[in-house]
Structure formats: C-alpha cells, structure tokens
Design a protein around this motif. Structure first.
Motif, PDB file in Angstrom:
ATOM      1  N   PHE A 348       0.833  -1.205   0.000  1.00  0.00           N
ATOM      2  CA  PHE A 348       0.000   0.000   0.000  1.00  0.00           C
ATOM      3  C   PHE A 348       0.862   1.248   0.000  1.00  0.00           C
ATOM      4  O   PHE A 348       2.038   1.234   0.386  1.00  0.00           O
ATOM      5  CB  PHE A 348      -0.971   0.028   1.185  1.00  0.00           C
ATOM      6  CG  PHE A 348      -0.341   0.251   2.536  1.00  0.00           C
ATOM      7  CD1 PHE A 348      -0.028   1.530   2.985  1.00  0.00           C
ATOM      8  CD2 PHE A 348      -0.085  -0.814   3.388  1.00  0.00           C
ATOM      9  CE1 PHE A 348       0.528   1.744   4.229  1.00  0.00           C
ATOM     10  CE2 PHE A 348       0.485  -0.618   4.631  1.00  0.00           C
ATOM     11  CZ  PHE A 348       0.785   0.674   5.057  1.00  0.00           C
ATOM     12  N   ASN A 349       0.248   2.351  -0.437  1.00  0.00           N
ATOM     13  CA  ASN A 349       0.822   3.680  -0.283  1.00  0.00           C
ATOM     14  C   ASN A 349      -0.321   4.683  -0.284  1.00  0.00           C
ATOM     15  O   ASN A 349      -1.478   4.337  -0.563  1.00  0.00           O
ATOM     16  CB  ASN A 349       1.850   3.992  -1.377  1.00  0.00           C
ATOM     17  CG  ASN A 349       1.286   3.800  -2.764  1.00  0.00           C
ATOM     18  OD1 ASN A 349       0.314   4.452  -3.147  1.00  0.00           O
ATOM     19  ND2 ASN A 349       1.878   2.891  -3.542  1.00  0.00           N
ATOM     20  N   ILE A 350      -0.017   5.913   0.058  1.00  0.00           N
ATOM     21  CA  ILE A 350      -1.010   6.980   0.072  1.00  0.00           C
ATOM     22  C   ILE A 350      -0.575   8.039  -0.933  1.00  0.00           C
ATOM     23  O   ILE A 350       0.511   8.614  -0.820  1.00  0.00           O
ATOM     24  CB  ILE A 350      -1.163   7.588   1.478  1.00  0.00           C
ATOM     25  CG1 ILE A 350      -1.630   6.513   2.469  1.00  0.00           C
ATOM     26  CG2 ILE A 350      -2.136   8.760   1.461  1.00  0.00           C
ATOM     27  CD1 ILE A 350      -1.682   6.982   3.907  1.00  0.00           C
ATOM     28  N   LYS A 351      -1.439   8.270  -1.929  1.00  0.00           N
ATOM     29  CA  LYS A 351      -1.141   9.226  -2.987  1.00  0.00           C
ATOM     30  C   LYS A 351      -2.396  10.020  -3.331  1.00  0.00           C
ATOM     31  O   LYS A 351      -3.476   9.444  -3.493  1.00  0.00           O
ATOM     32  CB  LYS A 351      -0.639   8.521  -4.250  1.00  0.00           C
ATOM     33  CG  LYS A 351       0.736   7.878  -4.124  1.00  0.00           C
ATOM     34  CD  LYS A 351       1.166   7.265  -5.449  1.00  0.00           C
ATOM     35  CE  LYS A 351       2.561   6.657  -5.354  1.00  0.00           C
ATOM     36  NZ  LYS A 351       2.984   6.050  -6.653  1.00  0.00           N
ATOM     37  N   GLY A 352      -2.222  11.326  -3.429  1.00  0.00           N
ATOM     38  CA  GLY A 352      -3.331  12.170  -3.876  1.00  0.00           C
ATOM     39  C   GLY A 352      -4.572  12.056  -3.022  1.00  0.00           C
ATOM     40  O   GLY A 352      -5.698  12.151  -3.540  1.00  0.00           O
ATOM     41  N   GLY A 353      -4.400  11.851  -1.731  1.00  0.00           N
ATOM     42  CA  GLY A 353      -5.540  11.728  -0.839  1.00  0.00           C
ATOM     43  C   GLY A 353      -6.264  10.402  -0.921  1.00  0.00           C
ATOM     44  O   GLY A 353      -7.383  10.268  -0.403  1.00  0.00           O
ATOM     45  N   LYS A 354      -5.655   9.407  -1.567  1.00  0.00           N
ATOM     46  CA  LYS A 354      -6.249   8.076  -1.693  1.00  0.00           C
ATOM     47  C   LYS A 354      -5.336   7.043  -1.036  1.00  0.00           C
ATOM     48  O   LYS A 354      -4.109   7.175  -1.053  1.00  0.00           O
ATOM     49  CB  LYS A 354      -6.433   7.679  -3.161  1.00  0.00           C
ATOM     50  CG  LYS A 354      -6.997   8.754  -4.057  1.00  0.00           C
ATOM     51  CD  LYS A 354      -8.448   9.041  -3.769  1.00  0.00           C
ATOM     52  CE  LYS A 354      -9.005  10.041  -4.790  1.00  0.00           C
ATOM     53  NZ  LYS A 354     -10.405  10.429  -4.494  1.00  0.00           N
ATOM     54  N   LEU A 355      -5.945   6.003  -0.491  1.00  0.00           N
ATOM     55  CA  LEU A 355      -5.187   4.821  -0.093  1.00  0.00           C
ATOM     56  C   LEU A 355      -5.123   3.903  -1.295  1.00  0.00           C
ATOM     57  O   LEU A 355      -6.155   3.447  -1.796  1.00  0.00           O
ATOM     58  CB  LEU A 355      -5.859   4.103   1.077  1.00  0.00           C
ATOM     59  CG  LEU A 355      -5.182   2.794   1.500  1.00  0.00           C
ATOM     60  CD1 LEU A 355      -3.766   3.024   2.027  1.00  0.00           C
ATOM     61  CD2 LEU A 355      -6.016   2.045   2.533  1.00  0.00           C
ATOM     62  N   GLN A 356      -3.921   3.661  -1.764  1.00  0.00           N
ATOM     63  CA  GLN A 356      -3.731   2.812  -2.931  1.00  0.00           C
ATOM     64  C   GLN A 356      -3.237   1.448  -2.466  1.00  0.00           C
ATOM     65  O   GLN A 356      -2.138   1.311  -1.934  1.00  0.00           O
ATOM     66  CB  GLN A 356      -2.709   3.433  -3.884  1.00  0.00           C
ATOM     67  CG  GLN A 356      -2.530   2.673  -5.185  1.00  0.00           C
ATOM     68  CD  GLN A 356      -1.558   3.373  -6.111  1.00  0.00           C
ATOM     69  OE1 GLN A 356      -0.351   3.254  -5.955  1.00  0.00           O
ATOM     70  NE2 GLN A 356      -2.095   4.099  -7.089  1.00  0.00           N
TER      71      GLN A 356
END
Length: 544
Positions: A348-356
């Motif tokens: 996982f990672n957090i990008k652009g206000g989303k949990l990916q």
C-alpha cells in the motif's frame, strides 16, 4: 473513586502486561499475525487509554511472512528497571500439530516511544516469557516450557534463568520453579517481590472458558512455591453467567498511593446460548487487596463488570463515528494494521488523498496480501468506503472486507467476468478449516458499468452481517447478498484447529491480483460508525 465499566481495552487486546513508571501506566498486548507487532496503550488514571505505539515495526525486529493464522507475536511482557523499558515477546512460527516453534526475543528502549532496539535472542523452549528485575540488580527470564512428548498436554512447567544485559544473553543454569495445578496448561508467568516474598502469577486452564489466574509464593526465587489458599485468584470458569468470561492471563500493578490492581484478558460472548466472542479477547481490570501476605481480587475470584479506579472514563471517542481520510503527510492512521509483512511499499501507499492498495496474493495468503483493516470494537457498527478499481478478469478483485483469518471472512469485491465485464461479487468463507475453500456455490454477481467508482458498505448487528452498494453518483445504497452469520469471525469457530483461534474480527480494505500484474485499487476514505443496540454488551447484557 468512580466506577468504570469494563473492558478497558475493547476488541482484540489480549494477554495484557502492565507497568507503571511514575504517574504513567502502560499496557502491552498481543498482536499475533498483525503488523506492526505489540500494541502499547497509555493511561494516567487506569480508566482512559490511548494507543501510543507498536514498537516492533521493522524487518529486523519482526517478519511474519509465512506464519500461520494466530501465530506471530504472543504475550508480550513490558517492564521498566528504573532506567529503561524492556519488552519480551514470542514469535510463533507454528502452533498446531505435534510441535510448537516459539522463538523468544528481548528488546529495550530508553523511552516508551522508542527507538526500540534490535531483538536479542533469548531461547526457543516455550512461550509467554517475562523479565523480572530483582532488587539486587539481577534480571531473570521466565517462561513456560513445552514438551512435545506430552501432546496434547505439552505444558511442562515454568522455568527460570538469569539474563545478563551486558552479554545480551541468558546465562547460568535453568530451574523449573512451578508445575502448575490440576487445571493444567500453566503459562504466562510473571514474578513480583513484596515483603520478602516472591510471587508467581500464572495463567492456567487454556485461554478459553476454563481460563484462570493462579498465584503462588516463595521466600526464594528458585522455590519451592506455595499455592494460594484459593489457588485461582481470578477466574470465570465457575461463573457461567458472568458478563466477563475467559478471565485469566493477568498482570499486577500498584498505584502511587499503594492500591493494587490486576489487568487480565476476558471475552464477551454475544449470547449464552451460543457463546462466541466476536470481539476477540479483550483487556479488563480488577481491584485487588493484600491479606496475610496473599493477594485477593475484590469480590472475586469471578471478575466483576465494574471497578473503582482513580479516573473517570470518557466514552465520547468510543461511540463517535471514525471517518478515516488518507493524507500522505500523516501516513496511515494508527487504528489500522496489516498482515505479516514489514515491506509495506509492496502492499500500500497513500497518494493524492487516496489509499492505494497494490493487488498481491489472494485473500487469506500467509505471505503477502494487500489488506489494511482496523479492529471491530463494537458488537454493532456500519462500515463504508468508495473504491476506484478497473479489473480485467476474475483474478483481480478489491473491496470491503470483514476478516478473522483465511478461513473466516466476508468480502464484497469489485471484480470482472472472464470476458472483462465488471461486476460485484461476494466472496465468503465461513470456517472452512482445514481446506480454506470459498463457500459454494458462489452467489450470483451483479453487473456494474465498466468504469466509475463504487460505494461499498456493510452493517453488523450482533451476529448479522449485510452488504450494500451504490453506483457512482447514487445516494441510496442497495442490498447485495443474504444476511451472513458474523459470529463465525470469532475464536470459537474462526477456522483454526481447536482451540487455536486467538485474534478477533477486523474490518477494512483489500485488493488482490492473481495475475501477478499488481493492479492497484484506490480508496477515497473509510468510515467506521458504532451503533448502539441490544447486542452491544458494552452497555447491557442481551436477552436471548
């Protein structure tokens, strides 16, 4: 002092170890296969507790890839020797069958928030270790001993050995100081010293409905140990209708003004007719007192639902809706954990206000799966998320999951047919041990547009679970699938070799890509909303 209703750490917070340093109290609890390892909560009044750290947070300390369900970190013991904190824990590689592979480690830190050291190997002869700091400066490592020749009763007593912090290893002879009582399964030892007596507190009877805390004492640390007049100072094994069941595995603490308390694990079955503890094993606290150089639990040995502690609990946060948004500058909220792996960049990672979430192995994999979830801490709640996911076939799926382990879960997925048509499909496994199969036949899928976000939701009301969904732009949620039996997500029937389930129910987000192409799923938010109804025994006992 005010009365506080228990448990004090609701929802999967088992095997508590407590220590006071000045005016601060800390409780460490087991995390099993969930990463990072060990939960440490803080309080100044024994009533209000805040999760402040999970100290086993890097690969050099803990890597559980390949560990079976309910293995991993067992029964941490947190102590302080006047200058630094010490944490001992077991990393269990295998628990079922003829052997248990249990590796015991020691870490330390100057401050509770760390940094925590790399682990010192202690031994592998048993589990549930503790570290005792004697008033002469010596340190003693204590753990249960297992003997595989005695299966299924492989508990062979409590063993003591000196620990040398300078050499960083156990030294000198080992001594078996206690064999337990006829209740058997003697484990979870803690040593204390008071008034010239050494006191040994152990857990017996197994961590189910026959669980108990046993106390013994000796003038010498090496024994022999005399059994308490009651033998079991805390147990609900003879109190079938007590609100708090499974009482055992305790630890003792004293307040600055000399009052004594014992923290212990417990379970709250959702009914007496079918006793399943859907919130797992939780942490409670009891007031105790000393008489004739023996410790007694107030109004014991059965645990009471209320306790006098210095503080007054504020339950506002407990009942508040938790809406989790994803901010890369703040990282993942501390309520969330994931399974087994220290290599988070792969899942996982957090990008652009989303949990990916990065699609990896199947749900229930013991190696690498992208599943991020929080504990279920209420008998009834709602959960919701919005996911953006574009699968190409049936081997790619992502969505909202209620999860106990690989054998017990309910999973509303966005996936696709083999022809590429996107659809919603419920994947469920209701205690299919030992095979780990999905329930068959699978429910009919619901076709959805090829593109667009999906709102996914579930409700749990006691033992009833219902999924819902809505297309992007639609406000009203629609039911999907039948009402499922959420109580299978419990230690009593969570798909382990009996009696081997030790964790609790989680709810969260997951993604898999069985094609190996690491397709990502993006989640806008996650909401957990507690619901007060008759099934929530935090307030009242349900009537069947």
């Amino acid at each position: 002092m005010p009365l506080v209703r228990k448990p004090i750490l609701p929802g999967f917070n088992a095997d508590p170890s407590i220590v006071r340093v000045g005016k601060d109290y800390y409780i460490a609890t087991s995390t099993f296969e969930w990463y990072p390892g060990v939960q440490i909560h803080h309080s100044t009044d024994l009533a209000n507790w805040t999760l402040i750290t999970r100290p086993l947070s890097r690969a050099s300390q803990l890597d559980m890839r390949g560990h079976p369900d309910s293995c991993g970190v067992w029964a941490p013991c947190l102590t302080h020797d006047g200058s630094r904190f010490w944490l001992v824990y077991t990393d269990v590689k295998r628990k079922d069958g003829s052997f248990k592979d249990t590796i015991n480690y020691i870490v330390h830190a100057e401050e509770i928030l760390g940094p925590w050291s790399d682990p010192i190997f202690a031994n592998a002869s048993g589990f549930d270790p503790s570290l005792f700091h004697d008033d002469d400066g010596k340190k003693w490592f204590v753990n249960m001993i297992q003997d595989h020749r005695k299966r299924p009763r492989m508990f062979a007593g409590i063993r003591l050995q000196k620990f040398d912090p300078v050499q960083g290893r156990l030294v000198g002879p080992t001594t078996t100081i206690f064999h337990g009582t006829k209740l058997d399964k003697c484990e979870a030892p803690h040593l204390y010293k008071r008034g010239g007596w050494y006191y040994l507190l152990t857990a017996e009877g197994g961590t189910e409905y026959g669980h108990a805390c046993t106390l013994a004492r000796s003038r010498s640390i090496h024994g022999p140990y005399e059994l308490h007049p009651q033998a079991y100072i805390l147990t609900s094994k003879d109190a079938r209708f007590a609100e708090l069941q499974k009482a055992g595995h305790g630890d003792i603490v004293e307040t600055p003004d000399g009052r004594t308390y014992i923290v212990h694990l417990c379970g709250r079955p959702e009914s007496q007719a079918r006793p399943r503890c859907m919130l797992g094993r939780e942490t409670a606290i009891q007031e105790a007192y000393w008489k004739d150089d023996w410790l007694y639990v107030k109004d014991g040995p059965a645990p009471s639902l209320f306790v006098d502690v210095p503080g007054t609990r504020d339950d506002t946060h407990y009942w508040a809706e938790q809406r989790y948004v994803f901010d890369s500058t703040k990282g993942l909220h501390e309520d969330f954990q994931w399974l087994r792996t220290p290599d988070t960049d792969r899942i996982f990672n957090i990008k652009g206000g989303k949990l990916q979430l990065i699609g990896r192995e199947s749900v229930g994999s013991w190696y690498e799966q992208a599943l991020v979830a929080r504990r279920q801490t209420h008998f009834s709640y709602d959960a919701e998320t919005v996911v953006d996911f574009s699968p190409s076939d049936e081997r790619q799926f992502a969505g909202l999951i209620a999860y106990y382990n690989r054998f017990a879960f309910f999973y509303l997925t966005v996936t696709a047919h083999s022809d590429g048509q996107r659809e919603l499909l419920i994947l469920s496994s209701e205690s299919s041990y030992p095979h780990g199969r999905l329930d068959e036949p699978l429910l009919p899928p619901v076709r959805i547009p090829a593109q667009g976000k999906m709102k996914l939701s579930l409700t749990i009301r006691g033992k009833q679970l219902q999924f819902y969904y809505a297309l992007e732009g639609n406000v009203e949620l629609q039911k999907i699938g039948p009402v499922f039996d959420a109580s299978v997500m419990s230690d009593e029937c969570g798909g382990c070799q009996a009696p081997g389930g030790f964790t609790g129910a989680f709810v969260g987000l997951a993604a898999s890509d069985l094609n190996g192409t690491a397709l990502t799923a993006n989640f806008d938010y996650f909401t957990y909303r507690p619901v007060l109804d008759k099934a929530d025994r935090y307030i009242t006992f349900p009537i069947d």
